[in-house]
Design an enzyme around this catalytic site. Structure first.
Site, PDB file in Angstrom:
ATOM      1  N   LYS A 161      16.845 -28.149  54.863  1.00 13.66           N
ATOM      2  CA  LYS A 161      17.358 -26.963  55.566  1.00 13.66           C
ATOM      3  C   LYS A 161      16.776 -25.687  54.967  1.00 13.66           C
ATOM      4  CE  LYS A 161      21.536 -29.616  56.303  1.00 13.66           C
ATOM      5  NZ  LYS A 161      22.839 -29.982  55.724  1.00 13.66           N
ATOM      6  N   HIS A 171      22.675 -45.074  50.937  1.00 10.95           N
ATOM      7  CA  HIS A 171      22.487 -43.656  50.627  1.00 10.95           C
ATOM      8  C   HIS A 171      22.488 -43.356  49.132  1.00 10.95           C
ATOM      9  CE1 HIS A 171      23.175 -42.072  54.766  1.00 10.95           C
ATOM     10  NE2 HIS A 171      23.872 -43.190  54.878  1.00 10.95           N
ATOM     11  N   THR A 218      19.353 -33.364  51.860  1.00 15.44           N
ATOM     12  CA  THR A 218      19.102 -32.823  53.194  1.00 15.44           C
ATOM     13  C   THR A 218      19.177 -31.301  53.140  1.00 15.44           C
ATOM     14  OG1 THR A 218      21.429 -33.308  53.632  1.00 15.44           O
ATOM     15  CG2 THR A 218      19.811 -34.766  54.640  1.00 15.44           C
ATOM     16  N   LYS A 274      22.731 -34.437  39.597  1.00 11.27           N
ATOM     17  CA  LYS A 274      22.101 -33.327  40.328  1.00 11.27           C
ATOM     18  C   LYS A 274      21.715 -32.191  39.381  1.00 11.27           C
ATOM     19  CE  LYS A 274      24.699 -34.352  44.602  1.00 11.27           C
ATOM     20  NZ  LYS A 274      23.707 -34.549  45.678  1.00 11.27           N
ATOM     21  N   LYS A 329      25.355 -27.971  46.581  1.00  8.38           N
ATOM     22  CA  LYS A 329      25.481 -29.414  46.744  1.00  8.38           C
ATOM     23  C   LYS A 329      26.703 -29.850  45.947  1.00  8.38           C
ATOM     24  CE  LYS A 329      21.282 -29.492  45.009  1.00  8.38           C
ATOM     25  NZ  LYS A 329      20.561 -30.242  46.023  1.00  8.38           N
ATOM     26  N   ARG A 330      27.172 -31.079  46.146  1.00  7.81           N
ATOM     27  CA  ARG A 330      28.298 -31.529  45.341  1.00  7.81           C
ATOM     28  C   ARG A 330      27.958 -31.439  43.862  1.00  7.81           C
ATOM     29  NH1 ARG A 330      32.864 -33.926  47.988  1.00  7.81           N
ATOM     30  NH2 ARG A 330      33.510 -34.464  45.897  1.00  7.81           N
TER      31      ARG A 330
HETATM   32  C1  F58 Z   1      24.107 -38.657  50.017  1.00  7.32           C
HETATM   33  N1  F58 Z   1      25.221 -39.475  49.672  1.00  7.32           N
HETATM   34  C2  F58 Z   1      22.970 -38.759  49.023  1.00  7.32           C
HETATM   35  N2  F58 Z   1      27.487 -39.912  49.597  1.00  7.32           N
HETATM   36  O1  F58 Z   1      23.435 -38.454  47.720  1.00  7.32           O
HETATM   37  C3  F58 Z   1      21.880 -37.780  49.437  1.00  7.32           C
HETATM   38  O2  F58 Z   1      20.772 -37.911  48.599  1.00  7.32           O
HETATM   39  C4  F58 Z   1      21.468 -38.064  50.879  1.00  7.32           C
HETATM   40  O3  F58 Z   1      20.600 -37.085  51.347  1.00  7.32           O
HETATM   41  C5  F58 Z   1      22.678 -38.098  51.791  1.00  7.32           C
HETATM   42  O4  F58 Z   1      23.637 -39.021  51.302  1.00  7.32           O
HETATM   43  C6  F58 Z   1      22.324 -38.490  53.200  1.00  7.32           C
HETATM   44  O5  F58 Z   1      21.582 -39.665  53.208  1.00  7.32           O
HETATM   45  C7  F58 Z   1      26.484 -39.048  49.896  1.00  7.32           C
HETATM   46  O6  F58 Z   1      26.694 -37.952  50.392  1.00  7.32           O
HETATM   47  C8  F58 Z   1      28.807 -39.667  49.715  1.00  7.32           C
HETATM   48  O7  F58 Z   1      29.226 -38.547  49.886  1.00  7.32           O
HETATM   49  C9  F58 Z   1      29.750 -40.849  49.644  1.00  7.32           C
HETATM   50  C10 F58 Z   1      31.098 -40.497  50.190  1.00  7.32           C
HETATM   51  C11 F58 Z   1      32.075 -41.639  50.054  1.00  7.32           C
HETATM   52  C12 F58 Z   1      32.185 -42.186  48.647  1.00  7.32           C
HETATM   53  C13 F58 Z   1      30.839 -42.521  48.097  1.00  7.32           C
HETATM   54  C14 F58 Z   1      29.822 -41.378  48.235  1.00  7.32           C
END
Ligand code: F58
Length: 826
Positions: free
Chosen positions: A671, A366, A667, A563, A557-558
């Site tokens: 939405k 991811h 994602t 970003k 978003k985070r």
């Molecule tokens: C996200 N990753 C991607 N990681 O940043 C985003 O582009 C993508 O759409 C999404 O995954 C789904 O595929 C992400 O959310 C985390 O939150 C992890 C959590 C645990 C630690 C490392 C990052």
């Protein structure tokens, strides 16, 4: 035992307002122990939830019974995060109980809307990755795929964000405080999980086997959650594990007379599922995190092999029965765990075990950020899981031999590809282990998968091109259109029928209606109504006011530098500076509310500073009477799924402005488009696919693409040059640095951001500033023509059907899992 094979399911038997009311009152009286007139909202919510649960329970039992009978191939989705969102509404929708429940409660004088707000959503995820897992299990159930989700029942979910003087302050998310009606604990099915200790030669072991003498144990208690398909009779299971101290462990210490030590040991054990790590991209490499990972993976494997498979199941046939999908590297320790079971416990020889293991795992990546790839120091791994480390070493030895055979003399390549890194400390690269062991490796959008194969995992893709594939992410249309946007759902259904709820490609049928003025008018009316709903929620929740019925421009978003929330902030500051200096006439600016939603990882200083600055700029702008309320900044704290469901349907503009080549997919972008917002975005992640589908005319593209960004980086990027060359950029940054927004304060967050952007600017914000601001000017111009804008918005809806998680799951089934749907009703 179920009641009777021939008993018709409750839902079919008594789907009436009267029976619902009876059940509800029974729950209130016998479960909550209160009369209606004395019941609190929480009592009523719990009684309602349990009543709804009853209706799904029969289907759940039926699904489990069929599953055991059919022994069909099952998908096990292993994920450290499931960001579920509120459960009540989704369960009522799946069971088709919405209308009945509403009427039943109305007759009793209870407002169901009030009860909905009682629910605290289970925030068992950080962001996109966790929410994707939740969308996927919804689609698996709706597509009738036998599947089970496995994860962790964190006692505390993602922290509750508050702002104090504009700064983020984290509070614990005690989501279980009022009880969760959606889970069923099964302590009697607890599984023991071992840690630590040492290994020794195995007596009579098979080739490659060793004996593991663990040092300590915890119990993993399963909590089952229903995952209902959309009105198809299937209810799959999500099994989340909670850690509990073993009795033996406690008793031993207790008997030795050390009461304090016994209680402490219990705390240590139960800490494992205490709290989710609030990281968004940089894994911390903490021991407790590795404990969490092994804890849920070991329990899940054991559960499947012992409880789901029949006792006499020949494990040689495992690939016919199971596919373990690894949601990022967090569950990858499952690979050596399965090897350990097959070799040390089942006495298989190494090659046979490896042959099977390689067929039952697949890995989804991811990320594209190198620092986000998990790496575990061998010291730590060896201390916690000594036997697993040995197994990983052996996997690596054999793998490295293969690389040498394929690329003779290329020792550099061997070093690059090795599962074991030597620098800066000896460590296990989990993404390499996942790639070596997995039958497939997939990225989450076309561009991401391409970059994985070309850059991040290029050596592996060169050696095994057939392993690599793409599955573009998707979102569930049930939650993110049908539930969250009832008005638009109604309009769509009126136009094309309701087949879109389970076949989102049918939205194409709306395309001609983009030319229909009356349809567009109704579409706009719905957008406005959704804005009113949003305004009401924000006023009540945060005391926030929106800019009249102007444009809702959302970036949620985070918070992360890649970003580029700072780019959005610079745009706002530049607009403000332009108006104040007379460069931009106020009348030319469309009324807009800039909505932010973003949590920063608690240890991520720069991200927290960005939050502080957004709040500072917001405070100044919102208080400035000369702007006549035309510009507003709304930054509600604690953005979560509940708020997303109100915000997204109200948005006109979706900000997807990451530096190209950094956002794996996104994602939220899907939405928003699905709910008729236009995107302003870079050519990154799934934006690329969104733009291709909705068309260039209905998308505001700006900025460098990935090759251009990489080229600029390679040529020695100098942000200072951009600062000097663009007067507007310079003015905006200077205004920020002057302390104008921070009560004259020029140090702290202000100077830190100024320095970071003008000196290093790791994600090339300044290089994309001009293109972004120009694109925003075209947004303003386009928004002025409401007919054209709503035409584009309708086309966004009509052409977003591809981004259903049902389509993603179908892709996984076809390309990776080779599993089939099993109709519940046959
Ligand atoms: C996200 N990753 C991607 N990681 O940043 C985003 O582009 C993508 O759409 C999404 O995954 C789904 O595929 C992400 O959310 C985390 O939150 C992890 C959590 C645990 C630690 C490392 C990052």
């Amino acid at each position: 035992m179920h009641v009777n094979e021939n008993t018709p399911p409750v839902a079919a038997r008594e789907h009436t307002v009267e029976s619902f009311t009876r059940e509800f009152l029974r729950e209130l009286n016998f479960s909550q122990g209160v009369d209606l007139d004395r019941a609190s909202d929480n009592d009523k919510y719990l009684a309602l939830a349990k009543t709804v649960r009853h209706y799904l329970m029969t289907r759940w039992l039926e699904t489990l019974r069929n599953q055991y009978r059919d022994q069909a191939k099952t998908v096990a989705y292993l994920s450290a995060e499931f960001l579920l969102g509120p459960q009540l509404e989704n369960s009522m929708l799946a069971a088709d109980l919405d209308a009945i429940a509403t009427e039943s409660l109305r007759n009793l004088g209870v407002d169901i809307e009030v009860l909905r707000t009682v629910e605290i959503e289970p925030g068992l995820g950080n962001g996109g990755l966790g929410r994707l897992a939740a969308c996927f299990i919804d689609s698996l159930a709706t597509l009738n795929v036998p599947s089970i989700g496995y994860g962790i029942r964190y006692e505390y979910g993602i922290f509750r964000q508050t702002f104090v003087d504009g700064k983020q302050v984290e509070k614990p998310d005690n989501w279980l405080s009022l009880g969760s009606p959606w889970e069923i604990a099964h302590p009697e099915n607890a599984v023991e999980v071992h840690f630590g200790g040492r290994t020794e030669a195995a007596v009579d072991g098979a080739e490659g086997s060793r004996a593991w003498i663990p040092g300590w144990h915890v119990m993993a208690v399963p909590y089952n959650y229903m995952v209902p398909g959309y009105r198809n009779g299937r209810v799959n299971t999500l099994r989340l594990w909670s850690a509990k101290a073993t009795q033996a462990f406690d008793l031993q210490i207790f008997n030795s007379g050390d009461y304090e030590e016994a209680v402490r040991a219990q705390t240590v054990a139960e800490n494992i599922s205490k709290v989710i790590y609030p990281e968004d991209s940089t894994p911390q490499g903490k021991e407790l995190r590795l404990q969490q990972q092994y804890f849920f993976v070991a329990a899940s494997l054991r559960d499947f092999l012992v409880n789901v498979l029949p006792a006499d199941y020949p494990l040689e046939n495992l690939p016919d029965r199971i596919m373990w999908q690894l949601n990022d590297t967090h569950p990858v320790i499952a690979v050596p765990e399965l090897m350990r079971i097959l070799i040390d416990e089942k006495h298989w020889d190494w090659d046979k075990a490896w042959g099977i293991t390689q067929q039952v795992f697949a890995y989804t990546c991811h990320t594209l950020l190198p620092e986000a790839l998990e790496v575990w120091p061998t010291d730590l791994l060896g201390k916690l899981l000594p036997r697993h480390l040995e197994i990983i070493y052996r996997i690596n030895e054999e793998f490295v031999e293969k690389v040498r055979a394929a690329y003779p003399g290329d020792e550099l390549r061997v070093r690059r590809m090795s599962i074991v890194a030597d620098e800066p400390v000896r460590a296990i690269r989990m993404a390499h282990l996942a790639t070596v062991a997995g039958s497939h490796v997939n990225g989450v959008a076309a561009l991401h998968s391409q970059l994985l194969a070309d850059k991040v995992l290029a050596d592996f893709a060169h050696m095994w091109p057939e392993k690599f594939t793409n599955v573009t992410n998707g979102v569930t249309p049930r939650r993110f259109l049908r539930l969250s946007n009832p008005k638009l759902s109604g309009l769509i259904t009126e136009a094309i029928g309701d087949g879109w709820v389970t076949d989102l490609s049918q939205l194409r049928g709306l395309e001609p209606l983009a030319e229909d003025a009356e349809f567009r008018r109704r579409f706009r009316e719905i957008k406005s109504a959704n804005k009113v709903r949003l305004a009401g929620v924000l006023a009540k929740r945060d005391g926030i006011e929106l800019a009249g019925d102007g444009m809702v421009d959302a970036m949620v978003k985070r918070l992360h530098e890649y970003k580029r929330q700072s780019l959005k902030l610079l745009h706002i500051v530049s607009l403000y500076e332009g108006i104040k200096s007379g460069r931009i006439p106020l009348e030319s600016v469309a009324p807009r509310t800039f909505v932010f939603g973003a949590k920063a990882a608690p240890g991520y200083v720069r991200a927290k500073e960005t939050i502080e600055l957004i709040n500072a700029v917001g405070r100044t702008i919102n208080a400035d009477a000369s702007l006549q309320g035309r510009l507003k900044v709304a930054f509600p704290a604690n953005y979560n799924v509940t708020l997303a469901e109100v915000l997204i349907p109200a948005a006109d503009l979706s900000e997807q402005i990451s530096l190209a080549g950094k956002e794996a997919s996104g994602t939220g972008n899907m939405k928003f488009a699905l709910n008729g917002a236009l995107t302003i975005g870079t050519d990154d992640g799934a934006n690329v696919e969104i733009r291709k589908l909705v068309g260039d005319d209905n998308f505001f593209l700006f900025g460098m693409d990935e090759p251009a960004a990489a080229a600029l980086q390679d040529s020695g990027y100098r942000p200072g040059d951009f600062y000097e060359a663009d007067a507007d950029l310079k003015a905006a940054l200077n205004l920020l640095a002057s302390g104008h927004f921070t009560d004259g304060e020029r140090g702290g967050a202000v100077s830190s951001m100024f320095a970071s952007l003008t000196e290093r600017d790791r994600f090339m914000t300044l290089a994309d500033f001009r293109a972004y601001v120009d694109a925003q000017a075209s947004v303003d111009a386009a928004y002025a023509d409401q007919e054209a804008w709503s035409r584009s918005a309708v086309l966004n809806v009509a052409r977003s059907g591809f981004f259903s998680s049902d389509r993603s799951i179908q892709d996984y089934l076809d390309r990776i899992w080779k599993a089939k749907p099993v109709d519940q009703n046959s």
